[in-house]
Write an enzyme that holds these catalytic residues in place. Structure first.
Site, PDB file in Angstrom:
ATOM      1  N   LEU A 118     -20.097  27.608 -15.729  1.00  0.00           N
ATOM      2  CA  LEU A 118     -20.951  27.664 -14.565  1.00  0.00           C
ATOM      3  C   LEU A 118     -20.593  27.415 -13.124  1.00  0.00           C
ATOM      4  O   LEU A 118     -21.244  27.211 -12.045  1.00  0.00           O
ATOM      5  CB  LEU A 118     -22.094  26.783 -14.756  1.00  0.00           C
ATOM      6  CG  LEU A 118     -22.896  26.820 -16.004  1.00  0.00           C
ATOM      7  CD1 LEU A 118     -24.288  25.898 -16.236  1.00  0.00           C
ATOM      8  CD2 LEU A 118     -23.399  28.254 -16.249  1.00  0.00           C
ATOM      9  N   SER A 121     -16.213  23.880 -10.584  1.00  0.00           N
ATOM     10  CA  SER A 121     -15.101  23.363  -9.764  1.00  0.00           C
ATOM     11  C   SER A 121     -15.127  24.436  -8.256  1.00  0.00           C
ATOM     12  O   SER A 121     -15.123  23.824  -7.447  1.00  0.00           O
ATOM     13  CB  SER A 121     -13.681  23.798 -10.404  1.00  0.00           C
ATOM     14  OG  SER A 121     -13.576  25.392 -10.534  1.00  0.00           O
ATOM     15  N   ALA A 122     -15.557  25.382  -8.533  1.00  0.00           N
ATOM     16  CA  ALA A 122     -15.775  26.456  -7.275  1.00  0.00           C
ATOM     17  C   ALA A 122     -16.896  25.713  -6.565  1.00  0.00           C
ATOM     18  O   ALA A 122     -16.713  25.630  -4.985  1.00  0.00           O
ATOM     19  CB  ALA A 122     -16.182  27.818  -7.710  1.00  0.00           C
ATOM     20  N   ASP A 165     -15.651  33.288  -8.198  1.00  0.00           N
ATOM     21  CA  ASP A 165     -16.665  32.036  -8.429  1.00  0.00           C
ATOM     22  C   ASP A 165     -16.586  31.498  -6.888  1.00  0.00           C
ATOM     23  O   ASP A 165     -17.898  30.925  -6.524  1.00  0.00           O
ATOM     24  CB  ASP A 165     -15.831  31.039  -9.136  1.00  0.00           C
ATOM     25  CG  ASP A 165     -15.931  31.098 -10.614  1.00  0.00           C
ATOM     26  OD1 ASP A 165     -16.229  32.446 -10.881  1.00  0.00           O
ATOM     27  OD2 ASP A 165     -15.824  30.518 -11.370  1.00  0.00           O
TER      28      ASP A 165
END
Length: 330
Positions: A118, A121-122, A165
């Site tokens: 989902l 991290s981005a 992302d």
């Protein structure tokens, strides 16, 4: 003290193929990561992470005599990657401000499961760059943040990241990404997202490398990657026409091709079929795969209910399209 937030995302179509120059369409969802940054008197970074499906941890690094290894029962590569994203975000903010040798206290809170496909991290990187830059007195536009966040993911993921992302998280809404060509998609129809989460995490680097090996070994695997690109292009037409039923059918095709590339998992397939049997318009894994989340389209409550009773599904929830990207919270 400065706080920024950024949304997570789901893929309608195109994950994995986007790494090879095919288009992808990710959509921001109303689940966010929030990063709070406060300047320190020394050069250390002290990070406290909450709600990252890690039961929380605190770690300090920089300078001598520190051991940047949190004591949590999760795979070491996952924790090291999380720390790498935060470290990279701070480095990008310092570079944007023309500063160095500055430390921060950083708190990360997130509604987005870590490593579940989902875009956690981005979202953390995007919010972290924005918060740290503003703490240093620099305002960056969303496009600049997206570009700097991509550089962080590219480094942490050993050159195997795409812009999808980070661009989606920074800009919000539905976006189209193909190589360096990134843009928002306007006038998106209402997309009734239902997400199922199996509580597991996939190793993005390992999964991307596995697809690369297949693509290099077999011509039909390379054709499969190109076929995913064809699905994306058909999906763009369906989005433009507002044809949610066709979008769902194309999502089903996309999942089948991702499964053929070896990036699905028993738990993901089980949730996908539970959604389809509940008359979802379409369902597929989202993200790198190997565990994590599926996304389905259903205007009714049937898919949500079915997933709640599906063995191996730890959580199921609805998520609206988030039309706002990175934003200042404080």
């Amino acid at each position: 003290m400065t706080t920024s937030s950024a949304p997570g995302k789901v893929y309608l179509f195109g994950e994995h193929a986007v790494v090879y120059g095919e288009p992808a369409v990710p959509c921001a969802i109303e689940r966010r990561a929030r990063v709070t940054v406060e300047r320190r008197e020394d050069e250390r970074l002290r990070v406290r992470a909450n709600d990252l499906t890690l039961d929380g941890f605190t770690v300090t690094w920089g300078g001598s005599g520190t051991d940047p290894r949190p004591d949590v029962d999760v795979p070491t590569p996952l924790v090291e990657a999380a720390m790498g994203y935060i470290d990279g975000a701070i480095e990008q903010a310092l570079d944007a401000a023309g500063e160095d040798g500055i430390g921060f206290d950083i708190t990360v809170e997130s509604d987005i499961p870590l490593g579940a496909g989902l875009g956690s991290s981005a979202a953390v990187v995007v919010a972290g760059i924005d918060a740290a830059a503003r703490e240093l007195g620099v305002e960056l536009d969303a496009g600049t943040i997206a570009d700097r966040a991509y550089r962080v993911e590219y480094d942490v993921q050993d050159g195997q990241a795409s812009r999808a992302d980070t661009f989606c998280s920074a800009m919000g809404g539905a976006v189209r990404v193909q190589g360096d060509d990134c843009r928002r998609i306007e006038d998106v129809p209402t997309l009734p997202f239902v997400i199922g989460y199996d509580g597991n995490t996939g190793d993005t680097g390992k999964l991307v490398a596995g697809v690369r090996e297949l693509k290099e070994a077999y011509g039909f695997a390379a054709d499969t990657v190109e076929s995913i690109g064809d699905i994306v292009r058909s999906g763009e037409i369906a989005l433009d026409d507002g044809d949610v039923e066709e979008i769902g059918r194309l999502m089903n095709f996309n999942h089948g091709l991702l499964s053929a590339l070896g990036v699905s998992a028993r738990s993901l397939d089980t949730m996908v079929w539970a959604a389809r049997e509940a008359d979802a318009l379409g369902a597929k894994l989202t993200g790198s795969g190997g565990g994590g989340c599926i996304v389905a389209l259903d205007r009714t409550e049937q898919t949500h209910t079915a997933l709640e009773y599906t063995p191996g599904c730890e959580d199921a929830f609805r998520a609206e399209l988030d039309t706002e990207g990175v934003r200042r919270e404080r």
